[in-house]
Scaffold this active site. Structure first.
Site, PDB file in Angstrom:
ATOM      1  N   LYS A  33      -1.848 -85.032   5.801  1.00 44.68           N
ATOM      2  CA  LYS A  33      -2.650 -85.984   5.755  1.00 44.68           C
ATOM      3  C   LYS A  33      -3.966 -85.718   5.157  1.00 44.68           C
ATOM      4  CE  LYS A  33      -5.188 -86.270   9.361  1.00 44.68           C
ATOM      5  NZ  LYS A  33      -5.910 -86.231  10.497  1.00 44.68           N
ATOM      6  N   THR A  34      -4.596 -84.529   5.410  1.00 41.76           N
ATOM      7  CA  THR A  34      -6.099 -84.303   5.026  1.00 41.76           C
ATOM      8  C   THR A  34      -5.951 -84.158   3.532  1.00 41.76           C
ATOM      9  OG1 THR A  34      -6.596 -83.312   6.920  1.00 41.76           O
ATOM     10  CG2 THR A  34      -8.031 -83.057   5.193  1.00 41.76           C
ATOM     11  N   ASP A 217     -10.142 -91.797   8.316  1.00 42.05           N
ATOM     12  CA  ASP A 217      -9.138 -90.751   8.834  1.00 42.05           C
ATOM     13  C   ASP A 217      -9.017 -91.051  10.062  1.00 42.05           C
ATOM     14  OD1 ASP A 217      -7.952 -88.381   8.845  1.00 42.05           O
ATOM     15  OD2 ASP A 217      -9.484 -87.017   9.350  1.00 42.05           O
ATOM     16  N   GLU A 218      -7.696 -90.581  10.572  1.00 45.88           N
ATOM     17  CA  GLU A 218      -7.426 -90.943  12.319  1.00 45.88           C
ATOM     18  C   GLU A 218      -7.526 -92.279  12.663  1.00 45.88           C
ATOM     19  OE1 GLU A 218      -6.239 -88.565  13.592  1.00 45.88           O
ATOM     20  OE2 GLU A 218      -7.017 -86.697  13.349  1.00 45.88           O
ATOM     21  N   GLN A 248       0.380 -90.499  17.291  1.00 46.08           N
ATOM     22  CA  GLN A 248      -0.770 -89.351  18.017  1.00 46.08           C
ATOM     23  C   GLN A 248      -1.866 -90.265  18.397  1.00 46.08           C
ATOM     24  OE1 GLN A 248      -1.220 -85.546  15.732  1.00 46.08           O
ATOM     25  NE2 GLN A 248      -0.196 -86.835  14.119  1.00 46.08           N
ATOM     26  N   ARG A 639       2.248 -79.051  17.613  1.00 45.87           N
ATOM     27  CA  ARG A 639       1.362 -78.127  17.508  1.00 45.87           C
ATOM     28  C   ARG A 639       1.932 -76.656  16.930  1.00 45.87           C
ATOM     29  NH1 ARG A 639      -1.740 -80.916  15.613  1.00 45.87           N
ATOM     30  NH2 ARG A 639      -0.039 -82.593  15.932  1.00 45.87           N
TER      31      ARG A 639
END
Length: 789
Positions: A33-34, A217-218, A248, A639
DNA sequence: GGCCTATGCATTTTT
DNA sequence: TGCATAGGCC
């Protein structure tokens, strides 16, 4: 020119190179994503579709903002000076500082953090003689913040009952108090900035014309106000490139509105929704487990993670008798992993609530395993640090009553509660700040408080020309803080922290590019700057091209809209610092599932998977509470890179009482083929349905021959010691009768071939690739698997 | 003013 | 159970 697009997968490539239109990128966990976000920025600039000045990229945490900036500059040499990358709060602060007058704020407005806000509210209520049994300050704080996050001022709040009407009244009084003191709380930063743009068409037009490229973002974590702020900046024509993952979304409790994703899609007629489903983090069984679980949620935008990494190890499941025993087992597993060469820092222990960490910590301490716990007090939240900051704030803005009340009698200078109350009364009477009310108090109170006022005045005068670090050092000494902690028996740490504030100030000055001698309280001209800061904007002169980055009329172009001191104080409020003790040390990582979001580890333990704990019992009363818990579990599972452990305990000490829990319903929502039960799986019915009396149940019902009742065998996974990455197929066929490559037949799945074996005895499992049913893990003790010649 | 005890409270948290 | 806070007492 660097080839930015090399090594992107097709979906990432598509996302990065989308036309400049509203776009929603559904970025699954571990999907890069980043990388997409920063490559998008770099690509826009490289292609000439954007310049640094047209870009606004917003995140939730300072950490994310910093990472974005660092990776961006590493990817491509970009002049980031004109770029706005930061948190919602940071960017709003920047805008409010540049246009403080239009925003109706004093130039030196201070930011209240959550604790400051609460004490301001308590002070307000005390002054109004409000019964805080009936109207708890915390509830009012929640009420106010909630209203602000809905974009509601007191006049906008619909209150029907007397209780809420009182809250609205207090909200209004609180606003007046903040305004008089020149302070803003966190949600106010956003709301005030939103209103600034909403009520000021030229200013709005300016920023809308400027920020042609907005990246978020997010996005699933945005609240209503943040979304409204984004829409305001986007106007009719700017593209919002929103990246997020509805699966998420775990912050509904603090106002996050997943619905913003649907709304965005609808309102902007998003034609470009791209799903990033290729996962680069976890092995197959782990992903399958996550996918299976999250599929139980309704109202998803829909997404399924996949990996090329292979199945890897199955997910290990362990049932403990007690929380203590769960911890003991975890420690044994960790020892084995460390013995096999695993780095402690690559092992994480996750839990739903902080209270669960204690047992685990004790066990780790006894075992001598280094660990670190996330969360807890952060640097700028420490008592002594806040005291020092309060003096600094008073120098900058004497009307800040929160700061005033905090240190008027610290270190003690004989100003008691009564004197302070007198002063507060006077302040209320004259509708001014406490500092301004000092001349109105007389007598003994007057003289001691007068002396304090003089101290502050002296500090203000003497620091006039000092640099920021000098100012901080001066204040710590002159206020008497240093002397106070020198005399305190256990003040050594606090003294060191105060010294750290000086260091932090020096670091801040350096990072912000000020000269070391720049006076802390003047707005300086940096090298290369051509203008003194202009506040009030180019709107005074319509002929000036406000979009010209070199234009002196564009204050937002000039970062020098804050004095170093104001900048430092903002920094302290907005970025409270690390809360990770002993960072950098190779230690096992302990944290809540929430805190783990965005991180990844080689091996992850998810503990306390019990009904009532995870999913948490309180979630049952919340709408969509269970779905949020499920997303939380999904975050936790994703994770793990190579090894995942799920554990639960039959009994657990909580709040001084032993609770008996049953295993989490989430276990029934996981793919059995991907799980490996280290303890025998007991069907819920077998234990609960057949139980007629509960004497001793849950302690020794599974005791095995040769074990003491109530004692649990060390069910340590015999494979735990395999090196990580570990999952070469286990070739042991000793007691299974099967071997890898063996053709087999299964009554339900038909013909297949054994491709892996693991465990032994009752735990032995075989992975079989069936001709018509794909690959499955089968417990040999259960599955009717026949060898075929 | 500081220390001590009684009391209440306990999901998750960034800015 | 264990912590934070409030209130009383010296």
């Amino acid at each position: 020119m660097p080839d930015l697009l090399a090594n992107l997968n097709p979906e990432q490539l598509a996302a990065v190179t989308l036309p400049n239109e509203p776009a929603l990128i559904l970025a699954g966990a571990g999907s890069g994503k980043t990388r997409v976000l920063i490559t998008r920025i770099a690509w826009l600039i490289q292609q000439g579709y954007a310049t640094p000045t047209t870009i606004l990229a917003v995140t939730f945490t300072n950490k994310a903002a910093k990472e974005m900036m660092a990776r961006l500059t590493a990817m491509m040499p970009i002049d980031t000076r004109g770029m706005w990358i930061g948190t919602f709060h940071g960017l709003c602060n920047r805008m409010l500082r540049a246009h403080f007058r239009d925003a109706g704020l004093p130039q030196t407005f201070q930011i209240l953090d959550t604790a400051d806000q609460l004490s301001a509210i308590k002070r307000l209520m005390k002054g109004l003689n409000i019964d805080d049994e009936k109207y708890p300050a915390k509830n009012l704080q929640y009420f106010i913040n909630n209203a602000k996050e809905q974009g509601l001022r007191p006049k906008d709040v619909d209150a029907t009952d007397s209780f809420n009407m009182k809250f609205v009244e207090l909200y209004a009084a609180y606003e007046q108090q903040c305004q008089r003191e020149g302070v803003v709380d966190f949600p106010e930063l956003l709301l005030r900035c939103y209103e600034l743009l909403a009520h000021n068409p030229p200013l709005r037009a300016h920023y809308q014309a400027r920020f042609r490229n907005i990246l978020v973002d997010e996005f699933q974590d945005t609240n209503k106000l943040q979304y409204a702020w984004l829409k305001m900046l986007a106007g009719e024509h700017n593209a919002i490139f929103a990246v997020g993952d509805d699966d998420q979304s775990i912050y509904a409790f603090r106002g996050a509105n997943v619905g913003n994703m649907h709304d965005f899609e609808r309102e902007y007629h998003v034609r470009n929704m791209i799903k990033l489903e290729q996962n680069y983090r976890s092995h197959g069984h782990i992903l399958d487990t996550a996918n299976f679980l999250i599929a139980k949620n309704s109202r998803r935008l829909g997404k399924n993670l996949r990996t090329d990494a292979g199945h890897g190890e199955p997910v290990r499941v362990y049932e403990a008798a007690t929380d203590t025993q769960e911890a003991a087992w975890i420690v044994e597993e960790i020892k084995a992993m460390i013995h096999a060469g695993a780095a402690r820092g690559e092992i994480a222990i996750l839990y739903r609530s902080n209270a669960q960490s204690r047992t685990i910590e004790h066990t780790l301490v006894n075992a001598g395993i280094a660990y670190r716990v996330y969360g807890g007090l952060r640097f700028f939240e420490r008592q002594e640090v806040k005291h020092a900051l309060a003096y600094l704030r008073l120098i900058d803005n004497p009307n800040d009553d929160t700061a005033f009340a905090r240190v008027v009698n610290f270190p003690t200078r004989g100003i008691g509660a009564r004197s302070i109350e007198q002063l507060a009364d006077a302040a209320r009477l004259y509708n001014c700040s406490m500092a301004a009310a000092v001349p109105y108090v007389t007598g003994k109170a007057g003289s001691s408080i007068g002396a304090f006022a003089q101290l502050i005045a002296k500090m203000r005068a003497e620091t006039q020309q000092m640099s920021l670090p000098e100012t901080v050092e001066y204040v710590i000494r002159t206020s008497g803080l240093a002397a106070h902690y020198e005399n305190e028996r256990e003040g050594q740490d606090r003294l060191e922290n105060l010294q750290e504030v000086v260091n932090a100030a020096a670091a801040f000055v350096q990072e912000e590019g000020y000269g070391l001698d720049t006076p802390a309280r003047s707005i300086p001209l940096r090298p290369g700057a051509t203008n003194a800061p202009e506040i009030g904007l180019a709107t005074d002169d319509p002929s000036v091209d406000v979009l010209d980055p070199a234009s002196p009329a564009d204050p937002a172009q000039n970062p020098d809209t804050m004095t170093p001191l104001a900048g430092f104080l903002s920094h302290a409020s907005l970025e409270a610092g690390d809360n990770q003790a002993q960072a950098g040390q190779d230690a096992v990582q302990l944290m809540t599932v929430h805190a783990a979001k965005g991180l990844e580890f080689m091996a992850v333990f998810i503990t306390g998977l019990e009904e009532g704990l995870f999913p948490h019992e309180n979630s049952a009363q919340e709408s969509d509470g269970l779905e949020e818990e499920r997303r939380l579990a999904y975050v936790a599972i994703t994770r793990a890179k190579e090894r995942l452990y799920l554990s639960f305990a039959q009994s657990r000490m909580l709040h001084g009482q032993t609770r008996y829990n049953i295993r989490s319903r989430f276990f029934d929502e996981l793919p059995e083929e991907s799980l490996k039960w280290l303890t025998p799986k007991v069907e819920a019915g077998a234990r609960w349905g057949g139980r007629s009396d509960n004497a001793g149940w849950g302690r020794d019902w599974f005791a095995r021959p040769g074990q003491e009742r109530g004692e649990r065998a060390a069910y340590t996974d015999p494979d735990a010691g395999k090196p990580l990455p570990a999952f070469a197929n286990n070739q042991r066929a000793a007691d299974t009768g099967f071997k890898v490559g063996q053709p087999v037949f299964h009554t339900k799945f038909g013909e297949g071939t054994v491709i892996a074996l693991e465990g032994s005895g009752a735990d032995a499992r075989a992975q079989v690739r069936f001709k018509r049913h794909g690959e499955k893990w089968l417990a040999l003790a259960v599955a009717k698997l026949q060898a075929v010649e």
